[in-house]
Enzyme design. Structure first.
Site, PDB file in Angstrom:
ATOM      1  N   LYS A 115      -3.152  -2.102   8.013  1.00  9.00           N
ATOM      2  CA  LYS A 115      -3.323  -3.542   8.170  1.00  9.00           C
ATOM      3  C   LYS A 115      -2.365  -4.292   7.265  1.00  9.00           C
ATOM      4  CE  LYS A 115      -5.016  -6.252  10.895  1.00  9.00           C
ATOM      5  NZ  LYS A 115      -4.503  -6.131  12.249  1.00  9.00           N
ATOM      6  N   TYR A 127       0.860   0.874  15.108  1.00  4.02           N
ATOM      7  CA  TYR A 127      -0.090   0.570  14.038  1.00  4.02           C
ATOM      8  C   TYR A 127       0.211   1.428  12.808  1.00  4.02           C
ATOM      9  CZ  TYR A 127      -4.277  -0.155  11.359  1.00  4.02           C
ATOM     10  OH  TYR A 127      -5.124  -0.472  10.342  1.00  4.02           O
ATOM     11  N   ASP A 174       0.879  -1.172   0.000  1.00  3.24           N
ATOM     12  CA  ASP A 174       0.000   0.000   0.000  1.00  3.24           C
ATOM     13  C   ASP A 174       0.915   1.220   0.000  1.00  3.24           C
ATOM     14  OD1 ASP A 174      -1.558   2.162   0.702  1.00  3.24           O
ATOM     15  OD2 ASP A 174      -2.531   1.184   2.402  1.00  3.24           O
TER      16      ASP A 174
END
Ligand code: 13P
Ligand code: 13P
Ligand code: MG
Ligand code: MG
Ligand code: MG
Ligand code: MG
Length: 381
Positions: free
Chosen positions: A244, A241, A11
């Site tokens: 994902k 984080y 990504d």
């Protein structure tokens, strides 16, 4: 001829939030793919996307974890797309490129890597050419393939081929990786033969946030690898984080391996609930979608795409891939998944609607817990 099949995804930016890459970003990757095919580094390849993750699916002769392939081509291609994303003001430009300059290979640097090397021989009695599938997930954990792979490779209720095909009946060797192992460079893995060790495999795969199927080999031809999954956890690389993991998998099919219908069956019958979704911190059922689909569903309903390729013994692809979930046969599975998603969303953040504690531990919620900790007082009873 010894061929390596690589599926590398990342990504590196997306339009209007974390939905899908722009056409210009895809063009940037496609141009570098073509340049490297023309130069002879690669044999063939194609570029797709699943949600905001770009996948480069390609063949070459340089083996797995090769620096020229990983860094010289794939990293450079993602970097070029990230530059386009930055210039266009796209969201999360360069998101999965977690190190400055990877050395050697891109494993552990952010992009997800699935790779298999195998021999293709036009005169082979059992595999004269290659047929394979690429599964890609967005808004989901790397263990997203655990349940479907478990059902296809160990359960005749989902894959009658385990009874009908004597070569498949000999079973498989499943390699499972402990994604939470924090040692220096070494991975922590276990190899289990099924069907004998099926329940031990089940005992580990039960926790898809920690254990993931990394590879599967045939026991009929033990050197033949049928499955490769990109199984890393980004928060273990970044320490926080950063989006994902959104895994990608190569699954070879037909002949000594399961047929496509046996590999996709669990996506219709089980509709598993997996971690991921909004902020990577919830649990929702997976939604089978055509490849090149943006994530626009409620609460980042996690998506899975599945495409199939043929490749000749020289590593060249047939001109088109087939898109398994781009078919009305999957409308019912999508309807069930949407209904299940709406049900679990009704309980918002409570209990299992949010991901398990070990996942949430990398989010801002822990700061609130820490602050509240100071306000707790002891009461004599
Ligand atoms: P076809 O006759 O359409 O090739 O069917 C092959 C098959 O056995 C499906 O699993
Ligand atoms: P990805 O950017 O990794 O797809 O996930 C973003 C996210 O956290 C969804 O809310
Ligand atoms: Mg994103
Ligand atoms: Mg993503
Ligand atoms: Mg991601
Ligand atoms: Mg046929």
């Amino acid at each position: 001829m010894q061929i390596t099949l690589s599926a590398i995804k990342a990504d590196v930016g997306s339009i209007g939030g974390h939905t899908r890459p722009s056409e210009e970003m895809l063009d940037a990757v496609g141009m570098l793919l073509q340049k490297n095919i023309d130069s002879g580094l690669l044999i063939d390849g194609t570029v797709t996307f699943t949600g905001d993750d770009i996948a480069i699916i390609f063949s070459h002769r340089h083996g797995v974890n090769n620096a020229k392939i990983h860094v010289g081509f794939a990293w450079e291609a993602f970097l070029a797309a990230a530059k386009v994303a930055e210039a266009q003001g796209n969201y999360g430009a360069g998101q999965d490129l977690l190190v400055d300059a990877p050395s050697g290979n891109v494993r552990g640097a952010g992009p997800g890597v699935a790779e298999i090397e195998f021999e293709l021989d036009a005169k082979s009695e059992y595999r004269p050419a290659e047929s394979f599938m690429i599964f890609a997930g967005d808004k989901c954990a790397p263990g997203a393939f655990n349940l479907p792979l478990y059902l296809t490779f160990t359960d005749p209720m989902h894959n009658g081929g385990l009874l009908l095909n004597p070569k498949m009946h000999l079973g498989w060797t499943i390699t499972i990786i402990d994604m939470d192992h924090k040692g220096e460079a070494d991975d922590r893995i276990i190899r289990l033969d099924v069907p004998e060790r099926s329940w031990d495999v089940a005992a580990l795969l039960q926790n898809p946030d920690r254990y993931a199927v990394e590879s599967i080999h045939s026991r009929y031809k033990p050197h033949e690898q049928v499955v490769s999954v990109a199984a890393t956890r980004l928060h273990n690389i970044a320490g926080k984080y950063t989006g994902k993991d959104d895994p990608i998998a190569i699954i070879r099919n037909q002949g000594i391996f399961p047929a496509p219908e046996e590999i996709i069956e669990p996506y219709a019958t089980v509709n598993q609930i997996i971690s991921g979704d909004a902020r990577g911190s919830h649990n929702m059922p997976q939604l089978p979608v055509p490849v090149n689909t943006a994530v626009t569903g409620p609460y980042c309903h996690p998506i899975i795409s599945a495409i199939g390729f043929s490749m000749n013994h020289e590593g060249k692809f047939a001109e088109r891939y087939v898109d398994f979930f781009d078919n009305q046969a999957w409308d019912y599975a999508r309807h069930l998944s949407q209904r299940r998603a709406a049900e679990i969303r009704r309980q918002g953040f409570f209990g299992i609607a949010m991901a398990q504690q070990t996942e949430i531990a990398y989010t801002g919620l822990v700061n609130t817990w820490k602050q509240l900790d100071d306000e707790f007082e002891f009461r004599k009873s």
